[in-house]
Write a protein that holds these residues in place. Structure first.
Motif, PDB file in Angstrom:
ATOM      1  N   PRO A  45       0.765  -1.363  -0.108  1.00 43.63           N
ATOM      2  CA  PRO A  45       0.003   0.064  -0.074  1.00 43.63           C
ATOM      3  C   PRO A  45       0.812   1.268  -0.014  1.00 43.63           C
ATOM      4  O   PRO A  45       0.909   1.999   1.058  1.00 43.63           O
ATOM      5  N   ILE A  46       1.379   1.497  -1.120  1.00 45.93           N
ATOM      6  CA  ILE A  46       2.138   3.002  -1.329  1.00 45.93           C
ATOM      7  C   ILE A  46       1.418   3.542  -2.392  1.00 45.93           C
ATOM      8  O   ILE A  46       0.583   3.122  -3.105  1.00 45.93           O
ATOM      9  N   PRO A  47       1.972   4.994  -2.315  1.00 46.04           N
ATOM     10  CA  PRO A  47       1.185   5.892  -3.358  1.00 46.04           C
ATOM     11  C   PRO A  47       1.084   5.341  -4.707  1.00 46.04           C
ATOM     12  O   PRO A  47       0.323   5.400  -5.435  1.00 46.04           O
ATOM     13  N   GLU A  48       2.436   4.716  -5.127  1.00 45.03           N
ATOM     14  CA  GLU A  48       2.519   4.340  -6.790  1.00 45.03           C
ATOM     15  C   GLU A  48       1.346   3.244  -6.955  1.00 45.03           C
ATOM     16  O   GLU A  48       0.688   3.370  -8.118  1.00 45.03           O
ATOM     17  N   VAL A  49       1.248   2.286  -6.132  1.00 47.01           N
ATOM     18  CA  VAL A  49       0.204   1.268  -6.149  1.00 47.01           C
ATOM     19  C   VAL A  49      -1.080   1.891  -6.153  1.00 47.01           C
ATOM     20  O   VAL A  49      -1.994   1.547  -7.194  1.00 47.01           O
ATOM     21  N   ILE A  50      -1.433   2.621  -5.275  1.00 48.51           N
ATOM     22  CA  ILE A  50      -2.789   3.071  -5.180  1.00 48.51           C
ATOM     23  C   ILE A  50      -3.306   4.071  -6.155  1.00 48.51           C
ATOM     24  O   ILE A  50      -4.318   3.917  -6.657  1.00 48.51           O
ATOM     25  N   ARG A  51      -1.872   4.976  -6.571  1.00 46.21           N
ATOM     26  CA  ARG A  51      -2.274   5.758  -7.971  1.00 46.21           C
ATOM     27  C   ARG A  51      -2.947   4.696  -9.235  1.00 46.21           C
ATOM     28  O   ARG A  51      -3.721   5.132  -9.972  1.00 46.21           O
ATOM     29  N   VAL A 103      -6.798  -7.579  -4.121  1.00 42.54           N
ATOM     30  CA  VAL A 103      -5.998  -8.445  -3.150  1.00 42.54           C
ATOM     31  C   VAL A 103      -4.689  -7.687  -2.904  1.00 42.54           C
ATOM     32  O   VAL A 103      -3.776  -7.626  -3.926  1.00 42.54           O
ATOM     33  N   TRP A 104      -4.125  -7.720  -1.671  1.00 39.91           N
ATOM     34  CA  TRP A 104      -2.978  -7.158  -1.298  1.00 39.91           C
ATOM     35  C   TRP A 104      -2.102  -8.368  -1.108  1.00 39.91           C
ATOM     36  O   TRP A 104      -2.200  -8.980  -0.254  1.00 39.91           O
ATOM     37  N   ALA A 105      -1.066  -8.529  -2.023  1.00 37.20           N
ATOM     38  CA  ALA A 105      -0.027  -9.728  -1.817  1.00 37.20           C
ATOM     39  C   ALA A 105       1.099  -9.712  -0.898  1.00 37.20           C
ATOM     40  O   ALA A 105       1.764 -10.415  -0.354  1.00 37.20           O
ATOM     41  N   TYR A 106       1.375  -8.540  -0.489  1.00 38.98           N
ATOM     42  CA  TYR A 106       2.482  -8.049   0.253  1.00 38.98           C
ATOM     43  C   TYR A 106       3.816  -8.518  -0.217  1.00 38.98           C
ATOM     44  O   TYR A 106       4.414  -8.941   0.555  1.00 38.98           O
ATOM     45  N   THR A 107       4.046  -8.505  -1.356  1.00 42.18           N
ATOM     46  CA  THR A 107       5.306  -8.810  -2.069  1.00 42.18           C
ATOM     47  C   THR A 107       5.396  -8.352  -3.574  1.00 42.18           C
ATOM     48  O   THR A 107       4.262  -8.031  -3.932  1.00 42.18           O
ATOM     49  N   TRP A 108       6.549  -7.952  -3.894  1.00 38.15           N
ATOM     50  CA  TRP A 108       6.984  -7.613  -5.184  1.00 38.15           C
ATOM     51  C   TRP A 108       7.103  -8.839  -6.265  1.00 38.15           C
ATOM     52  O   TRP A 108       6.727  -8.961  -7.234  1.00 38.15           O
ATOM     53  N   PHE A 109       7.383  -9.977  -5.730  1.00 43.05           N
ATOM     54  CA  PHE A 109       8.114 -11.035  -6.360  1.00 43.05           C
ATOM     55  C   PHE A 109       7.653 -12.416  -5.650  1.00 43.05           C
ATOM     56  O   PHE A 109       8.386 -12.828  -4.578  1.00 43.05           O
ATOM     57  N   ASP A 110       6.736 -12.995  -5.877  1.00 48.99           N
ATOM     58  CA  ASP A 110       6.349 -14.477  -5.401  1.00 48.99           C
ATOM     59  C   ASP A 110       5.533 -15.215  -6.261  1.00 48.99           C
ATOM     60  O   ASP A 110       4.494 -15.273  -5.940  1.00 48.99           O
ATOM     61  N   GLY A 148       1.819  11.559  -2.976  1.00 47.36           N
ATOM     62  CA  GLY A 148       1.594  11.344  -1.856  1.00 47.36           C
ATOM     63  C   GLY A 148       0.327  10.437  -1.469  1.00 47.36           C
ATOM     64  O   GLY A 148      -0.552  10.356  -0.469  1.00 47.36           O
ATOM     65  N   MET A 149      -0.062  10.105  -2.641  1.00 51.08           N
ATOM     66  CA  MET A 149      -1.695   9.453  -2.674  1.00 51.08           C
ATOM     67  C   MET A 149      -1.808   8.257  -1.758  1.00 51.08           C
ATOM     68  O   MET A 149      -1.429   7.379  -1.737  1.00 51.08           O
ATOM     69  N   ASN A 150      -2.866   8.747  -0.863  1.00 52.29           N
ATOM     70  CA  ASN A 150      -3.195   7.645   0.177  1.00 52.29           C
ATOM     71  C   ASN A 150      -4.613   7.430   0.163  1.00 52.29           C
ATOM     72  O   ASN A 150      -5.065   6.938   1.330  1.00 52.29           O
ATOM     73  N   PHE A 151      -5.487   7.580  -0.757  1.00 52.91           N
ATOM     74  CA  PHE A 151      -6.836   7.515  -0.620  1.00 52.91           C
ATOM     75  C   PHE A 151      -7.358   6.872  -1.754  1.00 52.91           C
ATOM     76  O   PHE A 151      -6.928   7.078  -3.047  1.00 52.91           O
ATOM     77  N   TYR A 152      -8.707   6.020  -1.825  1.00 57.40           N
ATOM     78  CA  TYR A 152      -9.081   5.700  -2.783  1.00 57.40           C
ATOM     79  C   TYR A 152     -10.385   6.804  -3.491  1.00 57.40           C
ATOM     80  O   TYR A 152     -10.643   7.362  -2.646  1.00 57.40           O
ATOM     81  N   PRO A 156      -8.307  -5.699   8.792  1.00 55.90           N
ATOM     82  CA  PRO A 156      -6.980  -5.177   8.289  1.00 55.90           C
ATOM     83  C   PRO A 156      -6.360  -6.009   7.676  1.00 55.90           C
ATOM     84  O   PRO A 156      -6.029  -7.084   8.041  1.00 55.90           O
ATOM     85  N   VAL A 157      -5.819  -5.670   6.638  1.00 58.57           N
ATOM     86  CA  VAL A 157      -5.177  -6.591   5.561  1.00 58.57           C
ATOM     87  C   VAL A 157      -3.905  -7.438   6.014  1.00 58.57           C
ATOM     88  O   VAL A 157      -3.418  -8.261   5.910  1.00 58.57           O
ATOM     89  N   GLU A 158      -3.203  -6.264   6.666  1.00 59.16           N
ATOM     90  CA  GLU A 158      -1.823  -6.885   7.615  1.00 59.16           C
ATOM     91  C   GLU A 158      -2.163  -7.927   8.158  1.00 59.16           C
ATOM     92  O   GLU A 158      -1.115  -9.089   8.249  1.00 59.16           O
TER      93      GLU A 158
END
Lengths: 361, 306
Positions: free
Chosen positions: A162-168, A189-196, A347-351, B268-270
């Motif tokens: 969940p960083i601005p680049e992804v949210i944008r 779905v948030w995978a919490y990985t860049w590569f897996d 700094g986008m942090n909202f949908y 929360p997803v975490e």
């Protein structure tokens, strides 16, 4: 257990790799180092950065010496790897993942004569530049095609962190999918990985099982593409790289990162002694973001629609974040005709309004 | 939030698929550790198996041959570890870590020509009657043969360790190698065989990822599964059925949390994201309250003269 051991391993691996890679360099060469978050063979993000590195070698020939370290975890290990590169005489170091931001700044303080370039971050220093591409411009085109192509009206989105680049990217894709298809719904779905690859494939399968027939991904491997092949009637987009081996189905288009011109220009600046700390954020217009060929599975009018949008974005007639737009909570964001400023985007942090679910904090 | 979009049958079915790689690698490592050897190279053997199986499947068109090659590849790599630790008497932890590094590097070298290819599909078995059952058919009886192979392997390892003479000898070697040696058992030979078995299982687990779960070849694609398998063996207190339980828990919660995310659950997803690790460890730790302990000679170097 998993993380500490892996981290330890990778630390050891990188130390080894560096030790071998940088022996016997000639002193007059400009040395350029690259730090990668995944393997160069990921077929996506890291692969494209490495293409940029190869372009630097091809362009300058004997005048440069490039080194790279792959699979560097974001965090303390990154700092060790970057330090090691600087110690071994690199003149310019590209750190190519968001999570390398603080490590890059920390190392840069210790090596004022070495130039650093950090991708997708926002912290600069006298010897640290940042550069990124306006991927959200490409996402607008993806969203347009996705909105047209979905029949279940459910679009699955594999997000990484969940960083601005992804949210944008999510916002931009959603706005433009919604524009052509008011009934569209995003499942994220948030995978919490860049590569897996295994996890990315699982995420894609879950989204497909829950009715998604278009999958967008913001992770680096081609595993979601392979999962879509297995499922049959599902469309995907290449991420960071063209992923053309999955065309014409499931991959119907792609966002391609083109770092080569930037890497060559910055290396040249170091050679000429004209390097300055800058913030670069280029999009489709300057060519940093490319749109891969839209395959024939996509109807001609949809393709024309998407290409018209691409042209409008490229020549500056259209900004993907143009009002009227509201935030998810219903509050006003952009008035009619108003476009988002770079500060807010960075700094986008909202949908935006209409997306379900919450951004992990 | 819309839970009706989650299909319990598909969820349980994908649980079995998600669990199989770590189950195979875990049960192999369990045998190695019961023989008193700590091989931390599981990740390296898995990734080597992944590319060996993938390459052979591409070249022959047969996933079955691919899995055979994966087992052979994993076992061959583990021989290197056996050579270092059983004959050169090197430190097992260091040798295991080196094996992982070596396996990761070797696999990306071997895999350079295989990026972007699609392997022949491994067919799902269709068992007459059973596969057609309304709910259970989807969940239990329509998987590829490796899922059943994994289950059978757990049962076999359990039975052999518990009831057979060979299992007793293997455990004796793991508990006290000096005593086993004094009784005339070939400690080194038994350990080498156990190490090769572990390597073969890890290779199969890796190939399951590259041939069935993803299916494609990408460098570093096991992405830590070997470390999870290793942890699983410890938390399962070196007991085969608990490895199965742990693998299914881990695979199950992994798939479940992705499903819940997609359905828009308001947790929360975490927390969802860390839940597979937390729940698996928690359940297995509670179960291991029965004073089970590691094999007595685990990780110790054996030298006949000592």
């Amino acid at each position: 257990m998993k993380f500490t051991k892996r981290a330890m391993l990778k630390g050891a691996a990188t130390a080894l790799a560096l030790g071998f890679a940088t022996t016997a360099m000639a002193q007059d060469k400009t040395k350029v180092g690259f730090v990668y978050v995944g393997p160069v063979g990921d077929g996506g993000w890291t692969y494209e950065h490495d293409q940029g590195r190869k372009a630097v070698e091809a362009h300058f020939g004997d005048k440069v010496e490039t080194t790279y370290v792959e699979n560097v975890p974001e965090g303390a290990d990154a700092e060790r790897v970057i330090t090691q590169m600087a110690l071994q005489g690199a003149d310019l170091i590209f750190t190519t993942s968001f999570g390398y931001m603080d490590p890059t700044i920390n190392v840069a303080k210790k090596f004022p004569d070495v130039k650093f370039e950090h991708a997708t971050g926002y912290k600069t220093a006298q010897n640290v530049s940042v550069y990124s591409a306006r991927f959200y411009e490409g996402r607008a085109i993806q969203g347009t095609i996705a909105g047209h192509m979905t029949e279940s009206n459910i679009i699955g989105y594999i997000a990484s962190f969940p960083i601005p680049e992804v949210i944008r990217g999510i916002n931009s894709a959603y706005i433009h999918a919604k524009k052509v298809n008011p009934d569209v719904q995003f499942k994220i779905v948030w995978a919490y990985t860049w590569f897996d690859p295994a996890k990315e494939a699982d995420a894609a399968k879950v989204l497909i099982e829950q009715g998604a027939d278009v999958i967008l991904q913001h992770t680096d491997s081609t595993a979601p593409q392979a999962a879509a092949v297995g499922a049959g009637n599902v469309y995907t987009f290449g991420q960071a790289s063209d992923m053309a081996e999955f065309a014409p189905m499931p991959r119907i288009s792609s966002i391609i990162d083109n770092w080569a011109p930037y890497y060559i220009a910055r290396t040249q600046a170091v050679m000429d002694g004209t390097w300055k700390s800058t913030s670069t954020w280029d999009g489709i217009g300057p060519g940093m973001v490319g749109i891969g060929e839209i395959s024939d599975v996509v109807p001609a009018e949809v393709k024309a629609d998407a290409l018209a949008l691409k042209d409008a974005i490229a020549n500056g007639d259209y900004h993907p974040f143009t009002g009227p737009l509201k935030k998810q909570d219903g509050s006003d964001w952009l008035a009619d005709g108003q476009t988002a400023d770079d500060g807010t985007l960075a700094g986008m942090n909202f949908y935006v309004e209409g997306i379900e679910g919450e951004i992990p904090q | 939030m819309d839970f009706s979009s989650i299909s319990p049958a598909l969820l349980l079915a994908s649980l079995m698929v998600a669990a199989t790689p770590i189950l195979l690698a875990g049960i192999g490592e369990l045998v190695v550790e019961r023989a008193g050897v700590l091989n931390l190279g599981v990740e390296g053997m898995m990734i080597t198996g992944a590319i060996c199986g993938f390459a052979i499947t591409i070249n022959t068109g047969s996933p079955t041959l691919g899995f055979v090659a994966a087992a052979a590849g994993g076992a061959l790599l583990s021989l290197l570890f056996a050579l270092l630790t059983q004959f050169a008497l090197a430190n097992q932890v260091a040798s295991g870590l080196a094996l992982t590094l070596f396996g990761l590097g070797l696999s990306s070298l071997l895999g350079q020509d295989y990026v972007g290819l699609k392997p022949a599909q491994t067919p799902d078995l269709h068992i007459p009657l059973l596969s057609d059952l309304p709910f259970l058919g989807t969940v239990l009886f329509s998987h590829d043969f490796m899922v059943y192979f994994g289950l059978a392997l757990v049962a076999a390892v359990w039975a052999v360790l518990k009831y057979s003479r060979a299992g007793l000898i293997l455990r004796a070697v793991g508990e006290n190698h000096d005593a086993a040696h004094a009784l005339g058992y070939k400690v080194v030979r038994i350990r080498v065989l156990a190490i090769m078995f572990g390597g073969a299982c890890a290779g199969l687990g890796g190939a399951y990822i590259s041939l069935i779960r993803v299916p494609q070849w990408t460098e570093g694609m096991t992405a830590g599964a070997g470390w999870i398998a290793l942890a699983l063996v410890v938390f399962a207190s070196w007991k085969p059925w608990r490895v199965l339980l742990g693998a299914y828990l881990f695979g199950g919660v992994t798939v479940l949390q992705l499903n819940l995310q997609a359905a828009g659950l308001a947790i929360p997803v975490e927390y969802l994201s860390m839940s597979p690790y937390l729940i698996t460890i928690l359940v297995l730790v509670i179960m291991s309250a029965d004073r089970s302990r590691a094999p007595g000679s685990l990780g110790r170097i054996f030298h006949a003269s000592g």
